[in-house]
Structures are given as structure tokens and as C-alpha cells.
Write an enzyme that holds these catalytic residues in place. Structure first.
Site, PDB file in Angstrom:
ATOM      1  N   GLU A   1       0.834  -1.216   0.000  1.00  0.00           N
ATOM      2  CA  GLU A   1       0.000   0.000   0.000  1.00  0.00           C
ATOM      3  C   GLU A   1       0.862   1.257   0.000  1.00  0.00           C
ATOM      4  O   GLU A   1       0.563   2.229  -0.702  1.00  0.00           O
ATOM      5  CB  GLU A   1      -0.952  -0.030   1.202  1.00  0.00           C
ATOM      6  CG  GLU A   1      -2.023  -1.110   1.025  1.00  0.00           C
ATOM      7  CD  GLU A   1      -2.874  -1.290   2.264  1.00  0.00           C
ATOM      8  OE1 GLU A   1      -2.315  -1.646   3.325  1.00  0.00           O
ATOM      9  OE2 GLU A   1      -4.089  -1.078   2.193  1.00  0.00           O
TER      10      GLU A   1
ATOM     11  N   GLU B   1      -3.788  -9.394   3.804  1.00  0.00           N
ATOM     12  CA  GLU B   1      -4.566  -9.039   5.002  1.00  0.00           C
ATOM     13  C   GLU B   1      -5.718  -9.996   5.270  1.00  0.00           C
ATOM     14  O   GLU B   1      -6.058 -10.276   6.427  1.00  0.00           O
ATOM     15  CB  GLU B   1      -5.108  -7.610   4.886  1.00  0.00           C
ATOM     16  CG  GLU B   1      -4.063  -6.522   5.049  1.00  0.00           C
ATOM     17  CD  GLU B   1      -3.404  -6.113   3.743  1.00  0.00           C
ATOM     18  OE1 GLU B   1      -3.429  -6.923   2.780  1.00  0.00           O
ATOM     19  OE2 GLU B   1      -2.857  -5.007   3.681  1.00  0.00           O
TER      20      GLU B   1
HETATM   21  N1  3HC Z   1       4.242  -7.449  11.927  1.00  0.00           N
HETATM   22  C1  3HC Z   1       4.899  -7.847  13.033  1.00  0.00           C
HETATM   23  N2  3HC Z   1       5.770  -8.870  13.051  1.00  0.00           N
HETATM   24  C2  3HC Z   1       5.975  -9.509  11.893  1.00  0.00           C
HETATM   25  C3  3HC Z   1       5.318  -9.156  10.708  1.00  0.00           C
HETATM   26  C4  3HC Z   1       4.420  -8.059  10.748  1.00  0.00           C
HETATM   27  N3  3HC Z   1       3.796  -7.620   9.657  1.00  0.00           N
HETATM   28  N4  3HC Z   1       5.715  -9.991   9.733  1.00  0.00           N
HETATM   29  C5  3HC Z   1       6.600 -10.838  10.297  1.00  0.00           C
HETATM   30  N5  3HC Z   1       6.763 -10.537  11.604  1.00  0.00           N
HETATM   31  C6  3HC Z   1       7.673 -11.184  12.552  1.00  0.00           C
HETATM   32  C7  3HC Z   1       7.281 -12.616  12.833  1.00  0.00           C
HETATM   33  O1  3HC Z   1       6.336 -12.697  13.863  1.00  0.00           O
HETATM   34  C8  3HC Z   1       8.620 -13.221  13.208  1.00  0.00           C
HETATM   35  O2  3HC Z   1       8.860 -12.856  14.544  1.00  0.00           O
HETATM   36  P1  3HC Z   1       9.698 -13.816  15.524  1.00  0.00           P
HETATM   37  O3  3HC Z   1      11.030 -13.999  14.879  1.00  0.00           O
HETATM   38  O4  3HC Z   1       9.709 -13.081  16.805  1.00  0.00           O
HETATM   39  O5  3HC Z   1       8.919 -15.103  15.585  1.00  0.00           O
HETATM   40  C9  3HC Z   1       9.619 -12.462  12.329  1.00  0.00           C
HETATM   41  O6  3HC Z   1       8.941 -11.275  11.938  1.00  0.00           O
HETATM   42  C10 3HC Z   1      10.037 -13.217  11.088  1.00  0.00           C
HETATM   43  O7  3HC Z   1       8.851 -13.631  10.389  1.00  0.00           O
HETATM   44  P2  3HC Z   1       8.785 -14.984   9.582  1.00  0.00           P
HETATM   45  O8  3HC Z   1       9.276 -16.095  10.441  1.00  0.00           O
HETATM   46  O9  3HC Z   1       7.418 -15.092   9.018  1.00  0.00           O
HETATM   47  O10 3HC Z   1       9.863 -14.712   8.447  1.00  0.00           O
HETATM   48  P3  3HC Z   1       9.912 -15.239   6.946  1.00  0.00           P
HETATM   49  O11 3HC Z   1      11.180 -14.776   6.403  1.00  0.00           O
HETATM   50  O12 3HC Z   1       9.570 -16.686   6.910  1.00  0.00           O
HETATM   51  O13 3HC Z   1       8.725 -14.478   6.193  1.00  0.00           O
HETATM   52  C11 3HC Z   1       7.369 -12.598   5.568  1.00  0.00           C
HETATM   53  C12 3HC Z   1       8.775 -13.099   5.988  1.00  0.00           C
HETATM   54  C13 3HC Z   1       7.030 -13.158   4.186  1.00  0.00           C
HETATM   55  C14 3HC Z   1       7.412 -11.104   5.516  1.00  0.00           C
HETATM   56  C15 3HC Z   1       6.327 -13.100   6.595  1.00  0.00           C
HETATM   57  O14 3HC Z   1       6.779 -12.762   7.878  1.00  0.00           O
HETATM   58  C16 3HC Z   1       4.952 -12.533   6.436  1.00  0.00           C
HETATM   59  O15 3HC Z   1       4.207 -12.996   5.607  1.00  0.00           O
HETATM   60  N6  3HC Z   1       4.591 -11.527   7.259  1.00  0.00           N
HETATM   61  C17 3HC Z   1       3.262 -11.007   7.333  1.00  0.00           C
HETATM   62  C18 3HC Z   1       2.926 -10.138   6.158  1.00  0.00           C
HETATM   63  C19 3HC Z   1       1.520  -9.589   6.323  1.00  0.00           C
HETATM   64  O16 3HC Z   1       0.586 -10.283   6.602  1.00  0.00           O
HETATM   65  N7  3HC Z   1       1.388  -8.269   6.133  1.00  0.00           N
HETATM   66  C20 3HC Z   1       0.154  -7.614   6.294  1.00  0.00           C
HETATM   67  C21 3HC Z   1       0.087  -7.041   7.663  1.00  0.00           C
HETATM   68  S1  3HC Z   1      -1.475  -6.272   7.988  1.00  0.00           S
HETATM   69  C22 3HC Z   1      -1.391  -4.776   7.183  1.00  0.00           C
HETATM   70  O17 3HC Z   1      -0.412  -4.480   6.566  1.00  0.00           O
HETATM   71  C23 3HC Z   1      -2.584  -3.901   7.340  1.00  0.00           C
HETATM   72  C24 3HC Z   1      -2.602  -2.795   6.350  1.00  0.00           C
HETATM   73  O18 3HC Z   1      -3.456  -3.133   5.290  1.00  0.00           O
HETATM   74  C25 3HC Z   1      -3.074  -1.533   6.985  1.00  0.00           C
END
Ligand code: 3HC
Ligand code: NAI
Length: 706
Positions: free
Chosen positions: A108, A128
Site C-alpha cells: 500500500e 490481510e
Molecule cells: N508485523 C509484526 N511482526 C511480523 C510481521 C508483521 N507484519 N511480519 C513478520 N513478523 C515477525 C514474525 O512474527 C517473526 O517474529 P519472531 O522472529 O519473533 O517469531 C519475524 O517477523 C520473522 O517472520 P517470519 O518467520 O514469518 O519470516 P519469513 O522470512 O519466513 O517471512 C514474511 C517473511 C514473508 C514477511 C512473513 O513474515 C509474512 O508474511 N509476514 C506477514 C505479512 C503480512 O501479513 N502483512 C500484512 C500485515 S497487515 C497490514 O499491513 C494492514 C494494512 O493493510 C493496513
């Protein structure tokens, strides 16, 4: 400016803002402020003509900081809308330079920039929906303007990302930069600045929709999968708003829908699942310094239902695997099934011919145990009988390398007993409980034996992830986590049929709750004969245990083993997997009530639900208290990924917190008094949490592992 979260650097006439918020550059407090300050500084800087926004480390920006959906956002801190306004107000073009990932709020933010460039291997998406809400920072309004309504709708409703070339093709990104990424992005920015614009914003693009029917078509497409959920439909409504309203009104509508979803139980449950998956990899005694063994080759013993699927997992991960059977006939049968399964993937377009050939070439069939002599890991998947397994392990022990890791796929048996027969290999024997079909199901229970070394356990966890599995550590106990709980669930479902509640009613209640299938249909799928033969071996059990299996025994005596014989609790037309209710079951229910002297059936749907699900919570609590699961959230993941429990309810232990542990404990005690079956023996942990008004999540927090 907070230099540590967003760094400012000038390269020629370009200001490079680098978001540096490890591990994934989430938009935590301080990041939006850093970006806004960077933009302000760039606009003041007369030497600067353009801005490049880039992420440090593994990727661009992974979206909002998910933890803050349950925490207050610090007073006065800038947020997404401030960042987006800063870009839109900037007189100098802003280029998002995306490598690794731009997800959710990350995409975004990028879409609010004037331009986007991507590096190869990047994935961009709006995941999301997987957290129970639609994008909330304009994604549902900007993506349709950049990528077209159909593609945007698909990405937002499924949450699936697209690759860098797809992003360019769809118009989400303007250019793919092959090498020297940040330099390339700066050159791109300079060029655009020199061109003098206009630097168009996504918000100013028109929304073109050829086919207004796509929204209803999407509702129809997701109907089964999104049963009971709100978020996927909310996503559709937001994209509809992009089509029907002007940009600002669309943004307001997105905000309204986002706010309504983000505080829902569905979103809380899905966020719980997100963090549960990350927590599951944290195991006491294992950390990043634990050495991992290299797994370059594997062996599987038994080419039946499970062995074949397990071998496919190795081949899919590119690991050569030798699969050993007891005779060539069984081996040929097993290999034919593997070949058929791969063939089906090719004909459905899920696998290329080359990938098929590559995978098949990695599987070596054999009837000689000696062919496992070089394997780094050997998985046993023969019949579920201790004597057979011990004999097979004696053979494996004879041929395997001294440092080979040996695992059993047993569903129930005591793997410590198996390990005890091989004293020299103690630290290298453990359980790998795959779920059927093993090549498809994501769950893997990794059973930690008493003496397994940290190195070997960590190696198997890493191997599981390499195979695309979600490994969950379980302790050695009858049925480990999932099957042990399942006994209570199946037990109650069978008892209720004896009380005269029709299988289709029980299954309907559970299906409506969100389970992938009802318990009786699952029993028919798994085969009623397995439990029957176990009961016969065990001599029928106590009187109380004989209740609950009375109808199943009658069915098996008639050769009705479930789907495989076309009849079980239901009838299945030839070649069909659809259960049809059977009037003969009514007669059997009548006979059972008569046999056990039970009154007329009298259960509400709510009671049916309680009787099915409360045993899961009660037994889950016992498993947790015994230490056979590391955390309640691991139990949730087992049920979601292995048994069709709806993720949007967060798993049985999370769901229990919504119901109220005091209420569940009270009901468990009541059912224990009234019915008395083992699944109702009240868990002391359940009692303790209920009486202190705590949840299983509180318990996990108090017992957090490193
Ligand atoms: N917020 C907070 N913590 C996050 C995070 C996020 N968006 N994404 C990942 N983390 C944290 C994980 O909890 C993990 O923490 P830990 O080491 O303490 O357990 C650490 O980061 C590493 O994450 P992964 O083990 O998942 O790492 P990978 O390398 O396997 O994957 C990734 C990386 C592809 C970025 C994956 O973490 C992911 O898919 N993250 C979520 C992405 C997501 O859903 N984004 C949307 C968020 S909601 C949003 O943006 C709302 C908006 O529309 C307003
Ligand atoms: P299966 O009966 O389909 O396959 C077992 C295979 O082992 C047969 O092909 C048999 O010929 C072979 N075998 C037996 N003795 C052997 C020997 N000495 N050497 C080599 N091969 C030998 O059984 P299935 O369902 O694959 O189960 C295997 C194991 O996996 C069992 O322990 C079972 O409890 C477990 N399991 C089964 C699940 C299922 O849904 N079927 C799910 C999870 C675990």
C-alpha cells in the site's frame, strides 16, 4: 528523525530513504515518522530531484506491525495515512524500490508512491484477508486502478502474492531491475525526475471494469471455503467500492469496513494463528546455534498409503529417496500410486512434465533393506503393529549408517520403546507423524523421544520445513497430540449416534461450525475397520468403553467399513465421495437405544457442539499439562492443519477462551458425572485456568519458551 529506523542518504540528485526495522521492516511506531521526516528533508534539499524508498535486509516492507492490532498505537505517532499524504504532497517524484517482499501495508505504501520498481524474486501482495480484515491503507482502492479490477479482486480476496514479472505485467510495478538494485532504482528515479512528469498517482487513474458480474462470481467461488467468515466478503465489498465510488469516498468505505473487521473474533483468531505458526518453531534446548545435519538422501520403508506420500515429499524437495517394500508386488502397487498421483498433478496443470520426470527420477524402488545403507534419514511407514515395527527397525539397525536419523510414522505406538531396542542409536530415533495424504497435508507431528539429541530434532524440524510442512513438536504418548484428542471427539460423536442423534445431524452441526467435514463422515473416510480390529485385539474393553462402539461394530460385522466399501455410517454411490444418509442407520440407532436402555434422543444443536468440542479442549489441556505439547497454540495448529478445524476460529484452545474456560470446565464436570467416559475426566489445568479466569493464551505467555 529516527535514524535507526529510516536512514537518509543522498546519492547524486536522489534521496534514498532506507527502512531499517528488522526482521521484516514492518511499519512499527517510528517507521512512518521516519519516512515522513525523510520526505520533508528531501523536499527541502535543493540538491535532490527525486526520492527512492527502499527496505534494508531481506525485503521492502512487510506491512503493518501486526502486534499493534492488539496494542494501542502510541499517542502522536504518525501512521500510514501520514506517510501516504507525504508522498502525495511531494513535489519530487517518489519511487518505491521493492526487493524481497512488499506485503499488505508495504504494498500500500509502494502504491502511494509515484513509481515502483521491483527486483527479480520479489513477491508483492495483499495478504490481510489471512489476518481477518481487508487492506486498510488504500490497497483496495489503488490496486484495482493499477492492476485492473479482476486481478486486484483475486489478489485481495485470496491474499496470494504475485511475482515480480507478474507485477510488471499487471501494471503494479513500472520496471524490473535486474542487478545493482538500489543504483538502478536511483537511475530510474533521476530519469523520471528529468522527464518532468507528470508524475501520476494511482489515485488519479480510472477504474475500468468490463464485467460487473465478477463480484457475485467471486462470492460464489469462495462460498464453501469462506463459510462462516467475514473478511473475504469484506474484501469484495471494498473492491466494489473502488468501482462504485470516487477515490476519497472509496477510501472512507474501505476504512469503515476495515475497522469493523479488525476487532472481530475472526481477526483475533487468525492473528493468533499467525503468531502461533512463528512460535511453533521455538523449541526448548534448540536455538540458532544448534548444528543441523545435512540431509542429502533418504529412505522410506513401506510403500503403502503413507510411505508413498512421504517419498513424494522427499522427491518434491529434491532429495533422492529409496523406498523399500517387503515384496515386488507391494512395491509395484505403491509405485503405481505415486505415479498416478504425480500424473494427476500434471493433468491438472499443477506440475510440469519436467518437474514430474525430475521427481520420479529421484524415487528409487527397492525390495532390499541394504539399499538404505547410505541414507541420511530413514522413515518407517509399515503396518501399525509394534511387533512388525520392531522387526523392521531391527533390519534398519542392521543396515543403516551409524549416524542415520531413524523415524517412525506410527500413529499411536510408543517410539521410546522402539528406540530402546537400539541402544546405540538412542539419540537418533524419533517420530515423524505425517497426515494423510502425506504429500498434501501440511501438518507434521515431530515426536520428541526421551533421548533424541537437539541436533537430530532440529535437523528433522528443518527437513520438515524444507518439505513445506508445518512441524509441531509432540511428546511420546498414546496418539501424540492430534489423535489423542481425536479419540474424545470421535468417541462423543459415536455415543451420540447410539443415543439416536442421526450422523447427518451431528455432521451438519460440525460443518456449520466450520469443520471441513463432520466426524462421522471423517470416520467413514478413514475406515471403520481400523478401530474395529484394534477393539478386537484389546478384547472389547470395559462396558463403558463398549458403549460408543456398538453401532460401529455392527457396521463392521456387515462389512460396512466406510467409503472404501461404499457403506459405513452413510451410503456412497459408486465412485462418489458424497455421503447419503441411510435408513438402516435409524434401525441400528433404535436397536442401540434399546440395548443400552436409553431414552428418546433429546439433544439441541448447541449440546451436540459441546459434546464434540469440549472433549478436545479438556484432553488438549491434559496434554499441555503433561508437557506433551509445548504450548496451547501448538495444539491449535495441529487441529487446524491436520483435522480441518477452521483457522478463523483459532483452533480449539483459542476458541475455548472465547466460550469461557469456566463454562467449559463446568460442562466437562457435569458430563463427567452424567456420562462418565474417559474424555470427560476433568483436566486439572482446565480447572486451574477456569478458576483464575485465565485463558490458554495466558498460560502460553506465562510459559513462553525462548
Ligand atoms: N508485523 C509484526 N511482526 C511480523 C510481521 C508483521 N507484519 N511480519 C513478520 N513478523 C515477525 C514474525 O512474527 C517473526 O517474529 P519472531 O522472529 O519473533 O517469531 C519475524 O517477523 C520473522 O517472520 P517470519 O518467520 O514469518 O519470516 P519469513 O522470512 O519466513 O517471512 C514474511 C517473511 C514473508 C514477511 C512473513 O513474515 C509474512 O508474511 N509476514 C506477514 C505479512 C503480512 O501479513 N502483512 C500484512 C500485515 S497487515 C497490514 O499491513 C494492514 C494494512 O493493510 C493496513
Ligand atoms: P498401509 O497398510 O497402507 O501400508 C503399509 C505398507 O508397509 C504396506 O505396503 C506393507 O506391504 C508394507 N510393509 C509391511 N511390512 C513391511 C516390511 N517388513 N518391509 C517393508 N514394507 C513392509 O499402511 P499406512 O496407512 O501407510 O500406515 C503406515 C503407518 O503410518 C502406520 O504406522 C500408520 O499408523 C501410520 N499412519 C497412517 C495414516 C493413515 O491415514 N493411513 C496417517 C498417519 C499415520
Amino acid at each position: 528523525m529516527n535514524m535507526s529506523l529510516v536512514e537518509y542518504e543522498r546519492r547524486g540528485s536522489v534521496a534514498v530513504l532506507t527502512v531499517n526495522n528488522p526482521p521484516v521492516n514492518a511499519m512499527s511506531p517510528g517507521v512512518p515518522r521516519g519516512i515522513c521526516e525523510g520526505i520533508a528533508r528531501a523536499s527541502r534539499d535543493r540538491e535532490v530531484d527525486a526520492v527512492v524508498l527502499v527496505g534494508a535486509g531481506r525485503g521492502f516492507i512487510a506491512g503493518a506491525d501486526i502486534r499493534y492490532f492488539s496494542l494501542p498505537w502510541p499517542e502522536g505517532e504518525e501512521n500510514f495515512s501520514d506517510v501516504i499524504r507525504a508522498f502525495e504532497d511531494s513535489s519530487k517524484p517518489v519511487v518505491a524500490a521493492i526487493h524481497g517482499h512488499a506485503l499488505g501495508g508495504g504494498l500500500e505504501v509502494a502504491m502511494a508512491c509515484h513509481y515502483r520498481v521491483v527486483s527479480p524474486g520479489t513477491r508483492v501482495g495483499q495478504p490481510e484477508v489471512k489476518l481477518g480484515f481487508p487492506p486498510g491503507a488504500g490497497g483496495t482502492q489503488r490496486l484495482p486502478r493499477l492492476a485492473g479490477v479482476a486481478a486486484a479482486l483475486d489478489m485481495i480476496v485470496t491474499g496470494s502474492p504475485v511475482t515480480a514479472p507478474q507485477a510488471v505485467e499487471l501494471g503494479i510495478a513500472d520496471s524490473l531491475i535486474e542487478d545493482d538494485f538500489v543504483e538502478g532504482a536511483c537511475r530510474f528515479a533521476e530519469q523520471r525526475a528529468r522527464s518532468g512528469g507528470p508524475h501520476r498517482l494511482a489515485r488519479d487513474l480510472p477504474v475500468n471494469l468490463d464485467d460487473p458480474a465478477i463480484f457475485d462470481a467471486m462470492r460464489g467461488k469462495i462460498a464453501r471455503r469462506a463459510r462462516g467468515m467475514r473478511a473475504p466478503y469484506a474484501c469484495i465489498e471494498c473492491v466494489e467500492a473502488a468501482v462504485n465510488l470516487d477515490f476519497d469516498a472509496g477510501i472512507a468505505e474501505e476504512r469503515r469496513i476495515f475497522e469493523a473487521c479488525v476487532h472481530s473474533d475472526e481477526s483475533k483468531a487468525l492473528r493468533h494463528v499467525f503468531f502461533a505458526e512463528r512460535a511453533a518453531g521455538k523449541i526448548p534446548g534448540i536455538d540458532k546455534s544448534t548444528p543441523l545435519r545435512e540431509i542429502a538422501s533418504a529412505g522410506v520403508v513401506g510403500a503403502g498409503t503413507m510411505g508413498g506420500g512421504i517419498a513424494m515429499n522427499f522427491a518434491n524437495a529434491g532429495i533422492p529417496v529409496t523406498i523399500v517394500e517387503r515384496n515386488s508386488e507391494a512395491l509395484e502397487r505403491g509405485m503405481a500410486v505415486i505415479s498416478r498421483n504425480y500424473g494427476a498433478s500434471v493433468s491438472r496443470g499443477r506440475m510440469s512434465e519436467e518437474a514430474h520426470d525430475r521427481a520420479m527420477a529421484l524415487i528409487t524402488p527397492s525390495i532390499a533393506m541394504e539399499d538404505l545403507a547410505d541414507a541420511d534419514v530413514i522413515i518407517e511407514a509399515v503396518f501399525e503393529e509394534m511387533a512388525v515395527k520392531k522387526a523392521v527397525f531391527a533390519e534398519i539397525d542392521r543396515v543403516a549408517r551409524p549416524d542415520a536419523i531413524l523415524t517412525s510414522n506410527t500413529s499411536y505406538l510408543n517410539i521410546d520403546d522402539i528406540a530402546a531396542a537400539m541402544p546405540d542409536r538412542h539419540g537418533r530415533v524419533l517420530g515423524t507423524h505425517f497426515f494423510s495424504p502425506a504429500n498434501v497435508m501440511r501438518l507434521l507431528e515431530v515426536v520428541r523421544t526421551a533421548n533424541v539429541s537437539a541436533e537430530n530434532l532440529a535437523t528433522v524440524m528443518a527437513l520438515a520445513r524444507r518439505m513445506g510442512k508445518l512441524p509441531i513438536v509432540a511428546g511420546v504418548c498414546h496418539g501424540f497430540i492430534g489423535n489423542r484428542m481425536l479419540e474424545g471427539y470421535f468417541g462423543e460423536a459415536s455415543l451420540m449416534v447410539e443415543e439416536g442423534i442421526a450422523p447427518e445431524r451431528i455432521d451438519r452441526v460440525m460443518f456449520e461450525f466450520g469443520m471441513a467435514m463432520g466426524p462421522l463422515a471423517v470416520m467413514d473416510l478413514a475406515g471403520l475397520d481400523i478401530g474395529w480390529s484394534k477393539r478386537k485385539d484389546a478384547g472389547g474393553g470395559t462396558a463403558i468403553e463398549r458403549r460408543g462402539s456398538w453401532i460401529a461394530n455392527r457396521l463392521c460385522e456387515q462389512g460396512r467399513f466406510g467409503q472404501k466399501t461404499g457403506r459405513g455410517y452413510y451410503i456412497y454411490e459408486k465412485g462418489s465421495r458424497t455421503p447419503t444418509p441411510d435408513a438402516e442407520i435409524d434401525d441400528l440407532m433404535e436397536a442401540a437405544r434399546h440395548h443400552f436402555g436409553l431414552g428418546p434422543p433429546d439433544l439441541s444443536d448447541a449440546q451436540i457442539l459441546e459434546r464434540c468440542l469440549y472433549p478436545l479442549v479438556n484432553i488438549g489441556a491434559t496434554i499441555l499439562a503433561e508437557g506433551h505439547a509445548l504450548r496451547a497454540s501448538d495444539i491449535d495448529l495441529v487441529y487446524i492443519n491436520g483435522y480441518g478445524f477452521p483457522a478463523w476460529r483459532g483452533g480449539p484452545m483459542h476458541w475455548a477462551g472465547n466460550v469461557g474456560l469456566d463454562r467449559i470446565h463446568e460442562a466437562v464436570c457435569r458430563y463427567h458425572r452424567e456420562l462418565g467416559f474417559p474424555q470427560w475426566a476433568p483436566s486439572s489445568l482446565l480447572k486451574e485456568l477456569a478458576s483464575s479466569s485465565r485463558t490458554f493464551e495466558d498460560h502460553d505467555r506465562d510459559h513462553r519458551h525462548a
